[in-house]
Motif scaffolding. Structure first.
Motif, PDB file in Angstrom:
ATOM      1  N   LEU A   1       0.837  -1.190   0.000  1.00 36.30           N
ATOM      2  CA  LEU A   1       0.000   0.000   0.000  1.00 36.30           C
ATOM      3  C   LEU A   1       0.880   1.251   0.000  1.00 36.30           C
ATOM      4  N   VAL A   2       0.541   2.201  -0.869  1.00 40.94           N
ATOM      5  CA  VAL A   2       1.234   3.487  -0.927  1.00 40.94           C
ATOM      6  C   VAL A   2       0.186   4.571  -0.711  1.00 40.94           C
ATOM      7  N   PRO A   3      -0.008   5.029   0.518  1.00 44.81           N
ATOM      8  CA  PRO A   3      -1.060   6.011   0.789  1.00 44.81           C
ATOM      9  C   PRO A   3      -0.691   7.388   0.266  1.00 44.81           C
ATOM     10  N   PRO A   4      -1.668   8.181  -0.150  1.00 46.02           N
ATOM     11  CA  PRO A   4      -1.398   9.569  -0.522  1.00 46.02           C
ATOM     12  C   PRO A   4      -1.065  10.389   0.711  1.00 46.02           C
ATOM     13  N   LEU A   5      -0.243  11.406   0.543  1.00 47.85           N
ATOM     14  CA  LEU A   5       0.072  12.282   1.655  1.00 47.85           C
ATOM     15  C   LEU A   5      -1.138  13.120   2.038  1.00 47.85           C
ATOM     16  N   PHE A   6      -1.164  13.568   3.293  1.00 46.97           N
ATOM     17  CA  PHE A   6      -2.271  14.395   3.752  1.00 46.97           C
ATOM     18  C   PHE A   6      -2.379  15.654   2.891  1.00 46.97           C
ATOM     19  N   ASP A   7      -1.271  16.312   2.652  1.00 46.53           N
ATOM     20  CA  ASP A   7      -1.259  17.553   1.878  1.00 46.53           C
ATOM     21  C   ASP A   7      -0.001  17.594   1.034  1.00 46.53           C
ATOM     22  N   PHE A   8      -0.105  17.192  -0.209  1.00 48.94           N
ATOM     23  CA  PHE A   8       1.012  17.340  -1.135  1.00 48.94           C
ATOM     24  C   PHE A   8       0.473  17.575  -2.534  1.00 48.94           C
ATOM     25  N   PRO A   9       0.919  18.636  -3.202  1.00 48.88           N
ATOM     26  CA  PRO A   9       1.811  19.624  -2.613  1.00 48.88           C
ATOM     27  C   PRO A   9       1.092  20.481  -1.579  1.00 48.88           C
ATOM     28  N   PRO A  10       1.834  21.099  -0.642  1.00 52.85           N
ATOM     29  CA  PRO A  10       1.174  21.957   0.364  1.00 52.85           C
ATOM     30  C   PRO A  10       0.531  23.162  -0.297  1.00 52.85           C
ATOM     31  N   LEU A  11      -0.467  23.744   0.392  1.00 53.01           N
ATOM     32  CA  LEU A  11      -1.176  24.891  -0.177  1.00 53.01           C
ATOM     33  C   LEU A  11      -0.238  26.051  -0.481  1.00 53.01           C
ATOM     34  N   ALA A  12       0.829  26.211   0.317  1.00 55.03           N
ATOM     35  CA  ALA A  12       1.769  27.304   0.075  1.00 55.03           C
ATOM     36  C   ALA A  12       2.477  27.161  -1.260  1.00 55.03           C
ATOM     37  N   ALA A  13       2.587  25.943  -1.775  1.00 56.05           N
ATOM     38  CA  ALA A  13       3.263  25.735  -3.053  1.00 56.05           C
ATOM     39  C   ALA A  13       2.427  26.235  -4.224  1.00 56.05           C
ATOM     40  N   ARG A  14       1.128  26.407  -4.031  1.00 56.92           N
ATOM     41  CA  ARG A  14       0.280  26.876  -5.135  1.00 56.92           C
ATOM     42  C   ARG A  14       0.604  28.311  -5.508  1.00 56.92           C
ATOM     43  N   THR A  15       1.096  29.095  -4.573  1.00 53.02           N
ATOM     44  CA  THR A  15       1.391  30.508  -4.833  1.00 53.02           C
ATOM     45  C   THR A  15       2.883  30.794  -4.737  1.00 53.02           C
ATOM     46  N   ARG A  16       3.719  29.781  -4.939  1.00 48.22           N
ATOM     47  CA  ARG A  16       5.156  30.000  -4.800  1.00 48.22           C
ATOM     48  C   ARG A  16       5.708  30.939  -5.869  1.00 48.22           C
ATOM     49  N   MET A  17       5.018  31.080  -7.013  1.00 51.26           N
ATOM     50  CA  MET A  17       5.496  31.976  -8.058  1.00 51.26           C
ATOM     51  C   MET A  17       5.208  33.440  -7.729  1.00 51.26           C
ATOM     52  N   LEU A  18       4.458  33.701  -6.663  1.00 59.43           N
ATOM     53  CA  LEU A  18       4.260  35.070  -6.178  1.00 59.43           C
ATOM     54  C   LEU A  18       5.335  35.482  -5.183  1.00 59.43           C
ATOM     55  N   GLU A  19       6.165  34.545  -4.782  1.00 56.59           N
ATOM     56  CA  GLU A  19       7.158  34.791  -3.757  1.00 56.59           C
ATOM     57  C   GLU A  19       8.567  34.762  -4.348  1.00 56.59           C
ATOM     58  N   SER A  20       9.481  35.313  -3.590  1.00 60.62           N
ATOM     59  CA  SER A  20      10.884  35.228  -3.957  1.00 60.62           C
ATOM     60  C   SER A  20      11.349  33.780  -3.859  1.00 60.62           C
TER      61      SER A  20
END
Length: 433
Positions: free
Chosen positions: A15-34
């Protein structure tokens, strides 16, 4: 009758369970950050030290929904506040509407954010072209009760990013003050080594040239191993001199292990399960006594263990407090997550609790139990391990094979960076630095 008696046994399954949060929500807006603020293990440490650790005596609820007919848009709404509500306490509510041009590309999007606090309405957008490596982004507060800071009038940014280099700057086009740029960064990756520096003109200089003040500069160096996929172990160690006044040393390690299944409710062919274990350490110490606003030396250590698809245990320890968090997730449609955290304040000798609840259908991850001989159009999270032999003593197998799509994928493919046959939520974030 003979065919029935000579029926081949069902191959063993890991069994290979999915992670709780991957990618994390912060990664969705990483292109707005340095890129400087996202690399050097900072995103992983932020997730490890903060996610599911609620503020003492506070609650937090989150709703993450995506319409069935249009996967390009989604909505995230949060409500948080104190448990023992008083007349002067405020309940904070936020909602974020997002349009994403490509479901598999989080680098091109448009967001509308509304909140019960400033800014009341905010527009955020990003466009990035991987073929050329150029991108532009903007953050524009549309409705605010009071504009005090320069960024309250809007922030724009330009960047160039490739697999090995990221350079960019944030600008304040509508600011009434002469601030150019708001920040600028340069990060380069050479093999496993990543170096970077960032300029933020926050402090004045004697001759008026802010770039001559070392307090406006930060530099970091990091060493990392791993692909960034949850299926691959990874390690990152970094050293940072922040604004010439604070030294930060940190490391983060992601461990992937297989263990025997002890659950009697599992089928006989299920012989093992994958666990995800994370460790993190961060030390911050002051190197410039002139800056009294910087706290004295401090450190924190954290660890996380996801035992299966439903349970995750986290803990962190610091000089002033210690926290423990337990999260339960059900993979229904939509998925439901409940978490509780306990924080022990050593100064007052009191333990406080916080609660969180999350409902989401943003991800397509599921935990299917299909026949391993059946070829599925959507890769299953239950993978086939043909020829897998567990050694005596419960040791992990030497070679792991699991089925995904039409052809089996070997563990060596993952190590080599071949993630095309892997489910999307188990792939690395991307090749953009």
């Amino acid at each position: 009758m003979g065919n029935f008696l000579d029926k081949e046994p069902v191959p063993p399954v890991v069994l290979v369970p999915p992670l709780f949060d991957f990618p994390p929500l912060a990664a969705r807006t990483r292109m707005l950050e340095s890129s400087y603020d996202m690399l050097f293990g900072k995103l992983a440490l932020r997730t490890l030290f903060h996610d599911y650790f609620e503020h003492p005596r506070h609650f937090r609820s989150m709703l993450l929904l995506k319409p069935i007919d249009d996967p390009h848009v989604d909505l995230i709404a949060t409500v948080s506040g104190p448990l023992d509500h008083k007349p002067d306490d405020t309940i904070v509510g936020n909602a974020l509407f997002r349009w994403q041009r490509d479901v598999d590309d989080p680098s091109n999007f448009l967001e509308f954010s509304v909140s019960s606090s400033d800014p009341v309405l905010q527009l955020r957008s990003c466009a990035f072209y991987p073929r050329y490596g150029f991108g532009a982004f903007g953050i524009f507060p549309a409705l605010m009760s009071k504009r005090v800071k320069s960024e309250d009038y809007g922030v724009m940014g330009l960047r160039f990013s490739s697999e090995n280099v990221s350079i960019g700057a944030k600008l304040l086009p509508f600011s009434k003050h002469d601030e150019f740029p708001k920040s600028a960064w340069l990060v380069s990756k050479m093999g496993r080594l990543t170096v970077g520096m960032q300029y933020e003109p926050l402090y004045e200089s004697k001759d008026g040239a802010k770039y001559k003040n070392p307090m406006n500069w930060s530099a970091a160096i990091g060493y990392g191993v791993g692909s960034g996929s949850p299926l691959s172990p990874s390690f990152n160690f970094s050293l940072e001199l922040l604004k010439y006044s604070q030294f930060i040393a940190s490391f983060y390690q992601h461990v992937v292990v297989q263990r025997r299944v002890k659950n009697p409710l599992e089928e006989d062919e299920v012989v093992g399960i994958t666990n995800y274990i994370d460790f993190g350490f961060e030390l911050q110490t002051r190197v410039d006594d002139a800056q009294k606003e910087i706290a004295e030396s401090t450190f924190q250590v954290a660890a996380s263990w996801q035992a299966n698809k439903n349970f995750m245990l986290k803990g962190k320890v610091g000089p002033l407090s210690s926290s423990l968090a337990l999260a339960f997730k059900s993979w229904w449609k939509p998925a439901f997550t409940f978490n509780i955290s306990a924080t022990r304040d050593r100064i007052i000798g009191k333990t406080s609790y916080g609660f969180g609840m999350r409902v989401e259908n943003l991800r397509d991850a599921s935990y299917q139990r299909a026949d391993p001989n059946f070829v599925m159009l959507t890769p299953s999270k239950e993978h086939l391990a043909e020829g897998m032999v567990w050694q005596k003593g419960g040791k992990r197998p030497a070679n792991i094979i699991w089925q995904s799509g039409k052809r089996p994928v070997l563990q060596s493919d993952v190590v080599a960076g071949n993630f095309e046959e892997i489910p999307r939520e188990l792939r690395p974030l991307g090749k953009i630095l």
